[in-house]
Design a protein around this motif. Structure first.
Motif, short mmCIF file in Angstrom:
data_model
loop_
_atom_site.label_atom_id
_atom_site.label_comp_id
_atom_site.label_asym_id
_atom_site.label_seq_id
_atom_site.Cartn_x
_atom_site.Cartn_y
_atom_site.Cartn_z
N GLN A 31 0.86 -1.29 0.00
CA GLN A 31 0.00 -0.05 0.09
C GLN A 31 0.82 1.25 0.14
O GLN A 31 0.80 2.20 -0.75
CB GLN A 31 -0.84 0.00 1.06
CG GLN A 31 -2.04 -1.05 1.01
CD GLN A 31 -2.90 -1.12 2.40
OE1 GLN A 31 -2.51 -1.36 3.70
NE2 GLN A 31 -4.38 -0.66 2.22
N ILE A 35 1.11 4.27 -2.63
CA ILE A 35 0.79 5.71 -2.44
C ILE A 35 1.98 6.40 -3.18
O ILE A 35 1.70 7.41 -3.60
CB ILE A 35 0.78 5.86 -0.86
CG1 ILE A 35 -0.45 5.19 -0.29
CG2 ILE A 35 0.91 7.49 -0.58
CD1 ILE A 35 -0.64 5.10 1.18
N GLN A 51 -6.23 6.47 0.01
CA GLN A 51 -5.37 5.41 -0.13
C GLN A 51 -4.43 5.48 1.27
O GLN A 51 -4.09 4.59 1.91
CB GLN A 51 -4.16 5.43 -1.16
CG GLN A 51 -5.04 4.86 -2.38
CD GLN A 51 -5.75 3.46 -2.42
OE1 GLN A 51 -5.26 2.84 -1.93
NE2 GLN A 51 -6.95 3.70 -2.71
#
Length: 99
Positions: A31, A35, A51
């Motif tokens: 993740q 980003i 996000q």
């Protein structure tokens, strides 16, 4: 299986616990990379913020799992052994988590 987890500040985790925590961290790492990629590609701010919120939620879920495991093992074992200072350590940890 477990070492004196709170006495020497290490802990041997079960294979199941280890895999679960590592899987969560791998997803969080992905993740974060996503980003970073969004910033590099000049994505819209709101999309990035969504996000980031998802990554924060994933970190919170990791903390909840790790804390639950800590309480069920290290803290419970130490209390049973008469090491009540572990409760003070747990309270201090909770205070840090709730800032």
């Amino acid at each position: 299986m477990e070492k004196e987890c709170c006495g020497n500040k290490t802990k041997e985790r079960s294979e199941k616990e280890y895999k679960s925590l590592i899987n969560r961290l791998n997803r969080i790492e992905g993740q974060i990379r996503g980003i970073k990629g969004m910033v590099e590609k000049n994505a819209y701010c709101t999309d990035i913020l969504v996000q980031v919120a998802a990554a924060n939620a994933a970190l919170n879920a990791f903390n909840k799992e790790l804390l639950a495991n800590h309480i069920k093992t290290c803290v419970a074992d130490d209390i049973r052994s008469g090491k009540n200072e572990t409760v003070d350590e747990l309270v201090a940890t909770l205070q840090k988590l709730m800032k």
